[in-house]
Design an enzyme around this catalytic site. Structure first.
Site, PDB file in Angstrom:
ATOM      1  N   SER A 205     -47.064 -28.819  66.441  1.00 60.14           N
ATOM      2  CA  SER A 205     -47.580 -29.983  67.172  1.00 60.14           C
ATOM      3  C   SER A 205     -48.735 -30.648  66.451  1.00 60.14           C
ATOM      4  O   SER A 205     -49.687 -29.977  66.062  1.00 60.14           O
ATOM      5  CB  SER A 205     -48.122 -29.563  68.539  1.00 60.14           C
ATOM      6  OG  SER A 205     -47.197 -28.804  69.222  1.00 60.14           O
TER       7      SER A 205
ATOM      8  N   HIS B 147     -43.655 -34.805  68.890  1.00 65.17           N
ATOM      9  CA  HIS B 147     -42.750 -34.441  67.806  1.00 65.17           C
ATOM     10  C   HIS B 147     -41.790 -35.589  67.549  1.00 65.17           C
ATOM     11  O   HIS B 147     -41.401 -36.286  68.475  1.00 65.17           O
ATOM     12  CB  HIS B 147     -41.948 -33.197  68.180  1.00 65.17           C
ATOM     13  CG  HIS B 147     -42.777 -31.962  68.287  1.00 65.17           C
ATOM     14  ND1 HIS B 147     -43.374 -31.375  67.213  1.00 65.17           N
ATOM     15  CD2 HIS B 147     -43.111 -31.213  69.348  1.00 65.17           C
ATOM     16  CE1 HIS B 147     -44.046 -30.319  67.609  1.00 65.17           C
ATOM     17  NE2 HIS B 147     -43.912 -30.195  68.908  1.00 65.17           N
TER      18      HIS B 147
ATOM     19  N   HIS C  68     -38.248 -25.761  71.350  1.00 68.30           N
ATOM     20  CA  HIS C  68     -38.977 -24.670  71.998  1.00 68.30           C
ATOM     21  C   HIS C  68     -38.113 -24.016  73.074  1.00 68.30           C
ATOM     22  O   HIS C  68     -37.352 -24.700  73.765  1.00 68.30           O
ATOM     23  CB  HIS C  68     -40.257 -25.189  72.662  1.00 68.30           C
ATOM     24  CG  HIS C  68     -41.256 -25.755  71.699  1.00 68.30           C
ATOM     25  ND1 HIS C  68     -41.315 -27.094  71.387  1.00 68.30           N
ATOM     26  CD2 HIS C  68     -42.233 -25.146  70.983  1.00 68.30           C
ATOM     27  CE1 HIS C  68     -42.297 -27.288  70.509  1.00 68.30           C
ATOM     28  NE2 HIS C  68     -42.865 -26.127  70.241  1.00 68.30           N
TER      29      HIS C  68
ATOM     30  N   TYR D 141     -39.283 -22.957  75.837  1.00 67.11           N
ATOM     31  CA  TYR D 141     -39.724 -23.438  77.164  1.00 67.11           C
ATOM     32  C   TYR D 141     -39.079 -24.756  77.551  1.00 67.11           C
ATOM     33  O   TYR D 141     -39.116 -25.157  78.711  1.00 67.11           O
ATOM     34  CB  TYR D 141     -41.253 -23.544  77.241  1.00 67.11           C
ATOM     35  CG  TYR D 141     -41.885 -24.570  76.322  1.00 67.11           C
ATOM     36  CD1 TYR D 141     -41.772 -25.934  76.555  1.00 67.11           C
ATOM     37  CD2 TYR D 141     -42.610 -24.161  75.205  1.00 67.11           C
ATOM     38  CE1 TYR D 141     -42.349 -26.870  75.720  1.00 67.11           C
ATOM     39  CE2 TYR D 141     -43.197 -25.081  74.356  1.00 67.11           C
ATOM     40  CZ  TYR D 141     -43.057 -26.432  74.616  1.00 67.11           C
ATOM     41  OH  TYR D 141     -43.632 -27.343  73.765  1.00 67.11           O
ATOM     42  N   GLU D 142     -38.469 -25.455  76.589  1.00 65.59           N
ATOM     43  CA  GLU D 142     -37.782 -26.701  76.921  1.00 65.59           C
ATOM     44  C   GLU D 142     -36.433 -26.437  77.582  1.00 65.59           C
ATOM     45  O   GLU D 142     -35.786 -27.353  78.065  1.00 65.59           O
ATOM     46  CB  GLU D 142     -37.577 -27.542  75.660  1.00 65.59           C
ATOM     47  CG  GLU D 142     -38.874 -28.067  75.072  1.00 65.59           C
ATOM     48  CD  GLU D 142     -38.654 -28.796  73.752  1.00 65.59           C
ATOM     49  OE1 GLU D 142     -38.464 -30.009  73.767  1.00 65.59           O
ATOM     50  OE2 GLU D 142     -38.667 -28.122  72.701  1.00 65.59           O
TER      51      GLU D 142
ATOM     52  N   ALA E 263     -49.451 -24.545  66.604  1.00 66.65           N
ATOM     53  CA  ALA E 263     -50.726 -24.619  67.311  1.00 66.65           C
ATOM     54  C   ALA E 263     -50.758 -23.431  68.255  1.00 66.65           C
ATOM     55  O   ALA E 263     -49.736 -23.087  68.861  1.00 66.65           O
ATOM     56  CB  ALA E 263     -50.796 -25.913  68.105  1.00 66.65           C
TER      57      ALA E 263
ATOM     58  N   MET F 131     -46.401 -20.543  71.834  1.00 73.54           N
ATOM     59  CA  MET F 131     -45.082 -20.643  72.463  1.00 73.54           C
ATOM     60  C   MET F 131     -43.944 -20.896  71.470  1.00 73.54           C
ATOM     61  O   MET F 131     -42.928 -21.484  71.838  1.00 73.54           O
ATOM     62  CB  MET F 131     -45.109 -21.768  73.507  1.00 73.54           C
ATOM     63  CG  MET F 131     -46.211 -21.617  74.543  1.00 73.54           C
ATOM     64  SD  MET F 131     -46.237 -23.024  75.653  1.00 73.54           S
ATOM     65  CE  MET F 131     -47.808 -22.759  76.485  1.00 73.54           C
ATOM     66  N   SER F 132     -44.121 -20.451  70.237  1.00 75.95           N
ATOM     67  CA  SER F 132     -43.064 -20.738  69.241  1.00 75.95           C
ATOM     68  C   SER F 132     -43.054 -19.664  68.162  1.00 75.95           C
ATOM     69  O   SER F 132     -43.522 -18.549  68.375  1.00 75.95           O
ATOM     70  CB  SER F 132     -43.327 -22.110  68.613  1.00 75.95           C
ATOM     71  OG  SER F 132     -44.505 -22.082  67.832  1.00 75.95           O
TER      72      SER F 132
ATOM     73  N   ASN G 242     -57.595 -24.030  70.547  1.00 79.60           N
ATOM     74  CA  ASN G 242     -58.443 -23.807  71.731  1.00 79.60           C
ATOM     75  C   ASN G 242     -58.708 -22.315  71.867  1.00 79.60           C
ATOM     76  O   ASN G 242     -57.950 -21.499  71.333  1.00 79.60           O
ATOM     77  CB  ASN G 242     -57.708 -24.306  72.991  1.00 79.60           C
ATOM     78  CG  ASN G 242     -56.333 -23.663  73.146  1.00 79.60           C
ATOM     79  OD1 ASN G 242     -55.377 -24.064  72.466  1.00 79.60           O
ATOM     80  ND2 ASN G 242     -56.236 -22.665  73.993  1.00 79.60           N
TER      81      ASN G 242
ATOM     82  N   HIS H  58     -53.291 -30.147  77.105  1.00 79.93           N
ATOM     83  CA  HIS H  58     -52.472 -30.465  75.939  1.00 79.93           C
ATOM     84  C   HIS H  58     -53.176 -31.502  75.066  1.00 79.93           C
ATOM     85  O   HIS H  58     -53.098 -31.450  73.841  1.00 79.93           O
ATOM     86  CB  HIS H  58     -51.097 -30.969  76.394  1.00 79.93           C
ATOM     87  CG  HIS H  58     -50.162 -31.258  75.257  1.00 79.93           C
ATOM     88  ND1 HIS H  58     -49.656 -30.254  74.453  1.00 79.93           N
ATOM     89  CD2 HIS H  58     -49.672 -32.419  74.782  1.00 79.93           C
ATOM     90  CE1 HIS H  58     -48.892 -30.813  73.518  1.00 79.93           C
ATOM     91  NE2 HIS H  58     -48.877 -32.119  73.697  1.00 79.93           N
TER      92      HIS H  58
HETATM   93  N1  HPA Z   1     -51.569 -20.646  74.783  1.00 75.11           N
HETATM   94  C1  HPA Z   1     -50.269 -20.815  74.472  1.00 75.11           C
HETATM   95  N2  HPA Z   1     -49.845 -21.744  73.619  1.00 75.11           N
HETATM   96  C2  HPA Z   1     -50.754 -22.544  73.065  1.00 75.11           C
HETATM   97  C3  HPA Z   1     -52.113 -22.429  73.345  1.00 75.11           C
HETATM   98  C4  HPA Z   1     -52.541 -21.424  74.261  1.00 75.11           C
HETATM   99  O1  HPA Z   1     -53.749 -21.255  74.575  1.00 75.11           O
HETATM  100  N3  HPA Z   1     -52.749 -23.383  72.618  1.00 75.11           N
HETATM  101  C5  HPA Z   1     -51.801 -24.039  71.910  1.00 75.11           C
HETATM  102  N4  HPA Z   1     -50.591 -23.533  72.172  1.00 75.11           N
END
Ligand code: HPA
Length: 272
Positions: free
Chosen positions: A30, A61, A83, A85-86, A113, A211-212, A235, A247
């Site tokens: 991302s 994306h 992903h 989750y999609e 990320a 998540m990837s 983060n 996000h």
């Molecule tokens: N958790 C899960 N996925 C993420 C995060 C997070 O804190 N930051 C960016 N992708």
């Protein structure tokens, strides 16, 4: 499990568009898709035109394969990824890695990320993935094995190739880029983790969560592609700071690491 004929069909599509033979693949996380725009003499192939690719709608994306050269190497870049989750199956998430293998890719850089779980790390840091923990109770290799593609019971003692990792470490040193090293935990998302889940993930031994990456890395190992994973910590994971995750914040931080990331990846590719 992926079908040999499907992979061949998608390879034939790509090879009908370009004569460039990529040996290095990169999956762009991302906010960092712009790396693909630095490839020279590039062709852009929308995922929607590639047989057997799923259709992705993820925010941030652009969903195309970009094939070109940089640092004297032919590269295929995924600008946008699929992903779990999609709602995609793990076969769909990982199909592009099979295509890369069919196109001649021998080395793969997977980027993402993610949230920092290790409190010594900070948003904006880059992290070389040393290993992963799969927290999802799913695995892209579940199902009948296609022996054309790899073995039934896969050794995963070195998913992230040690020799390639040491090249990335050398490049970061030469460029004065702070490069953390750590274990990446794969969380399905799309909800971020709770503070309690982050405490659990830290206890289990992870330094970062996202998540990837893990499905693609497993399929790359299965396919015999040597892989490195480079995370950018966007983060602090949930509950470390007394503030909610957004996000937007993640995309903003990704934007800030862009310069260092582009430098690191470009030089790494030239040494691969
Ligand atoms: N958790 C899960 N996925 C993420 C995060 C997070 O804190 N930051 C960016 N992708």
């Amino acid at each position: 499990m992926h079908k040999t004929a499907d992979i061949l069909e998608s390879k034939n599509h790509v090879e009908s568009i370009t004569n460039i033979k990529p040996t290095i693949g990169i999956i762009l996380g991302s906010g960092l898709g712009s790396f693909a725009d630095t490839l020279e003499g590039a062709v852009h192939i929308p995922y929607s035109n590639i047989p057997h690719f799923a259709k992705s709608e993820a925010v941030g994306h652009s969903n195309e394969l970009v094939i070109g050269s940089i640092g004297g190497k032919n590269v295929v870049a995924m600008k946008g990824r699929f992903h779990y989750y999609e709602g995609f199956t793990l076969d769909q998430v990982t199909f592009p890695v099979r295509l890369m293998k069919a196109l001649g890719v021998e080395k793969l850089i997977i980027t993402n990320a993610c949230g920092a779980v290790n409190t010594d790390f900070s948003p904006g840091d880059l992290m070389l993935i040393t290993d992963h923990i799969n927290l999802t109770a799913n695995n892209p290799l579940i199902g009948p094995n296609n022996p054309d593609l790899g073995v039934r019971f896969l050794d995963v003692s070195e998913v992230y190739n040690k020799a390639l990792r040491s090249i990335v470490i050398d490049v970061a040193k030469a460029q004065n880029i702070t490069l953390r090293q750590g274990v990446y935990a794969w969380w399905t998302g799309p909800a971020y983790e709770t503070p309690a889940e982050i405490r659990m993930i830290r206890t289990l031994g992870a330094d970062a969560v996202g998540m990837s990456t893990v499905p693609e890395a497993l399929i790359a190992r299965h396919a015999g592609i040597d892989t490195v994973g480079i995370s950018y910590l966007t983060n602090m994971a949930c509950g470390i700071l007394d503030q909610p995750l957004s996000h937007e914040e993640i995309i903003e931080t990704a934007e800030k690491v862009k310069t260092a990331f582009l430098k690191l990846v470009t030089e790494t590719i030239s040494r691969f």
